[in-house]
Write a protein that holds these residues in place. Sequence first.
Motif, short mmCIF file in Angstrom:
data_model
loop_
_atom_site.label_atom_id
_atom_site.label_comp_id
_atom_site.label_asym_id
_atom_site.label_seq_id
_atom_site.Cartn_x
_atom_site.Cartn_y
_atom_site.Cartn_z
N GLU A 154 -87.75 15.43 -34.51
CA GLU A 154 -88.54 16.49 -35.13
C GLU A 154 -88.64 16.28 -36.64
OE1 GLU A 154 -90.11 18.72 -33.39
OE2 GLU A 154 -89.15 18.38 -31.45
N LEU A 155 -87.57 15.80 -37.25
CA LEU A 155 -87.53 15.65 -38.70
C LEU A 155 -88.45 14.55 -39.22
CD1 LEU A 155 -83.67 15.97 -39.27
CD2 LEU A 155 -85.41 17.71 -39.73
N ILE A 156 -88.74 13.55 -38.40
CA ILE A 156 -89.50 12.40 -38.88
C ILE A 156 -90.91 12.77 -39.29
CG2 ILE A 156 -90.45 11.64 -36.65
CD1 ILE A 156 -88.95 9.36 -39.40
N GLY A 157 -91.41 13.91 -38.80
CA GLY A 157 -92.79 14.30 -39.08
C GLY A 157 -93.09 14.45 -40.56
N GLU A 158 -92.11 14.92 -41.33
CA GLU A 158 -92.33 15.08 -42.77
C GLU A 158 -92.62 13.74 -43.43
OE1 GLU A 158 -90.02 16.57 -46.83
OE2 GLU A 158 -89.21 17.08 -44.86
N TYR A 159 -91.86 12.72 -43.08
CA TYR A 159 -92.09 11.40 -43.67
C TYR A 159 -93.39 10.78 -43.16
CZ TYR A 159 -87.39 11.30 -45.72
OH TYR A 159 -86.26 11.56 -46.48
N CYS A 160 -93.75 11.08 -41.90
CA CYS A 160 -95.04 10.59 -41.37
C CYS A 160 -96.19 11.12 -42.21
CB CYS A 160 -95.22 11.02 -39.92
SG CYS A 160 -94.04 10.32 -38.75
N LEU A 161 -96.17 12.42 -42.47
CA LEU A 161 -97.22 13.02 -43.29
C LEU A 161 -97.17 12.47 -44.70
CD1 LEU A 161 -99.50 15.09 -43.60
CD2 LEU A 161 -97.76 16.81 -44.13
N GLY A 162 -95.97 12.35 -45.26
CA GLY A 162 -95.83 11.83 -46.61
C GLY A 162 -96.41 10.44 -46.76
N MET A 163 -96.12 9.57 -45.79
CA MET A 163 -96.63 8.20 -45.87
C MET A 163 -98.13 8.16 -45.65
SD MET A 163 -93.50 6.10 -44.03
CE MET A 163 -94.16 4.47 -44.40
N GLN A 164 -98.64 9.02 -44.78
CA GLN A 164 -100.08 9.08 -44.55
C GLN A 164 -100.82 9.50 -45.83
OE1 GLN A 164 -101.77 8.22 -41.80
NE2 GLN A 164 -103.77 8.80 -42.61
N LEU A 165 -100.21 10.41 -46.57
CA LEU A 165 -100.82 10.91 -47.81
C LEU A 165 -100.46 10.07 -49.03
CD1 LEU A 165 -100.23 14.76 -47.32
CD2 LEU A 165 -102.35 13.48 -46.95
N GLU A 166 -99.69 8.99 -48.80
CA GLU A 166 -99.21 8.12 -49.88
C GLU A 166 -98.39 8.90 -50.90
OE1 GLU A 166 -102.53 5.91 -51.41
OE2 GLU A 166 -102.80 4.80 -49.56
N THR A 167 -97.59 9.83 -50.39
CA THR A 167 -96.68 10.60 -51.21
C THR A 167 -95.60 9.68 -51.78
OG1 THR A 167 -97.02 12.58 -49.87
CG2 THR A 167 -94.99 12.49 -51.13
N THR A 168 -95.14 9.97 -52.98
CA THR A 168 -94.04 9.19 -53.54
C THR A 168 -92.71 9.86 -53.18
OG1 THR A 168 -93.96 10.41 -55.63
CG2 THR A 168 -95.47 8.51 -55.50
N VAL A 169 -91.64 9.10 -53.31
CA VAL A 169 -90.31 9.63 -53.02
C VAL A 169 -89.97 10.76 -53.99
CG1 VAL A 169 -89.11 7.94 -54.49
CG2 VAL A 169 -87.92 8.98 -52.56
N GLU A 170 -90.50 10.70 -55.20
CA GLU A 170 -90.23 11.75 -56.19
C GLU A 170 -90.81 13.09 -55.74
OE1 GLU A 170 -90.37 12.24 -61.04
OE2 GLU A 170 -91.82 10.93 -60.06
N GLU A 171 -91.98 13.05 -55.09
CA GLU A 171 -92.61 14.28 -54.63
C GLU A 171 -91.81 14.91 -53.49
OE1 GLU A 171 -97.31 13.57 -55.60
OE2 GLU A 171 -96.39 12.33 -54.06
N ILE A 172 -91.23 14.08 -52.62
CA ILE A 172 -90.34 14.61 -51.57
C ILE A 172 -89.12 15.25 -52.22
CG2 ILE A 172 -88.85 14.01 -49.63
CD1 ILE A 172 -91.67 13.72 -48.76
N HIS A 173 -88.55 14.55 -53.19
CA HIS A 173 -87.36 15.01 -53.91
C HIS A 173 -87.59 16.39 -54.53
CE1 HIS A 173 -84.19 15.47 -56.73
NE2 HIS A 173 -84.58 14.61 -57.66
N HIS A 174 -88.77 16.61 -55.08
CA HIS A 174 -89.04 17.84 -55.82
C HIS A 174 -89.72 18.93 -54.99
CE1 HIS A 174 -88.71 15.25 -59.67
NE2 HIS A 174 -87.58 15.90 -59.45
N THR A 175 -89.79 18.71 -53.68
CA THR A 175 -90.32 19.75 -52.78
C THR A 175 -89.15 20.61 -52.29
OG1 THR A 175 -92.17 18.37 -52.05
CG2 THR A 175 -91.53 20.21 -50.62
#
Length: 465
Positions: free
Chosen positions: A419-440
């Motif tokens: 279930e948790l992997i979905g966040e990273y799937c969306l992040g990679m699809q949107l070309e999110t950076t690791v910093e944006e995950i960190h600050h969410t």
Amino acid sequence: MANTTKYDLVVIGGGPAGYAAAIRAGQLGKKVACVEQERPGGTCLNWGCIPSKALLKSAELYSKIQHCDDFGISVKGVDYDFSKIIGRSRGVADTMAKGIAFLFKKNKVDHFTGVGTINVPGMVEITDGPDKGKILPTEKILIATGCKPRRLPDLEVDGERVMTSRQALEMKKQPKSIVIVGAGAIGAEFAYFLNAFGTKVTLVEMLDQVLPIEDHETAAVVAKEFKKQGIDCRVSTAVENIKVAAKNVKMDLVKGDQKESITADSILLAIGVNANTEGLFSPRMKLDLHRGYVKVDDNYESSVKGIYAAGDIIGPPWLAHVATYEAVQAVQGMFGHSKPKRVKLFPGCTYCLPQVASIGKTEKKLKEEGVAYKVGKFPFQASGKAVASNQPEGFVKILVDEKYGEILGAHIVGADATELIGEYCLGMQLETTVEEIHHTIHAHPTLSEATMEAAATVFGEAIHI
């Protein structure tokens, strides 16, 4: 018997690719037919993803009850009925199959039962099954016949001594001991399920780790937890000289120059799949194939104009969610709704305990490619929610580009990893950076905080480790 209806699309196969394609075409207002050998849902719904998860849920619940003292709860006289566990699994598959049949009616998809054969472009004949003899004229054809479990030559599958995943899903009797050949997702899941109910399980893998396509650290956690659970994992090991007797199966386990003879009630083959093209083409139809799989271009069209293919039948990664995506893309492309996309990024999940989920590159792959990367890793033992739930095993691991912080891969092993992997799937699809995950901001206490903390560790800023 010729069908008077001229279809815009005939889909051969009713699994995650086939039924999704038929439904999407129906949504686009097209006249659609779906030909399926059995009932709608294909292998995934009837003999794979869905019923196996029902079995795994029973195993998880039984295991939790056995350890309920950890939560201050006492339960006496816990027992199980193996036939009811299998029966519930089949019931879940029945319910879901009825759901697909309803969606066919809702979207005006004609459903035929039998073997669909392509004699010439623009025509599908049903050559076997209840609707045998019917001929379906059509503008376009989509092949979505998927795969079937791979077998070993000269080893008859009888459903008791020798099984593939299909026979294992309807076992009449629980084996006291079993050798599972292949430690990929299917092998690992059946190992966990049977072991949870007391079957002596030997899990054998030719490559050097369980879950061979996963990150090496992830696989190591699974191997360690499997050992704790009592599963005998053998890696870098081959199975040879299989001999089936009336009451058992004997074989040799070979690792290097060492050989060990072993006897078990049953053997389960989880050694991959083969393309399911049986009965698909008449002798007159010649499509380009690659290793038995239908070759397609970027529009999912085969070497014959008007004939398309999607899902497992076009090759790996052999995942239901990938098949659905490909089929929808193929349909939207063939009818001019949107330019089809080929699959480049997808998650993979294994539903044993601990669960495993991943997307993107592994460390091994990045090293082979010479990519400069950083690692962020957060253990579930530092997660308040995981510890409170008595599930501290595992971690979240994120691999990021050293220069720009692009997420290159993510690997999760532990509670609810799938279930948790979905966040990273969306992040990679949107070309999110690791910093944006960190600050969410992530809600507390949740397991999902671990995905944020793993990102924070890339910068050395994780709070809880």
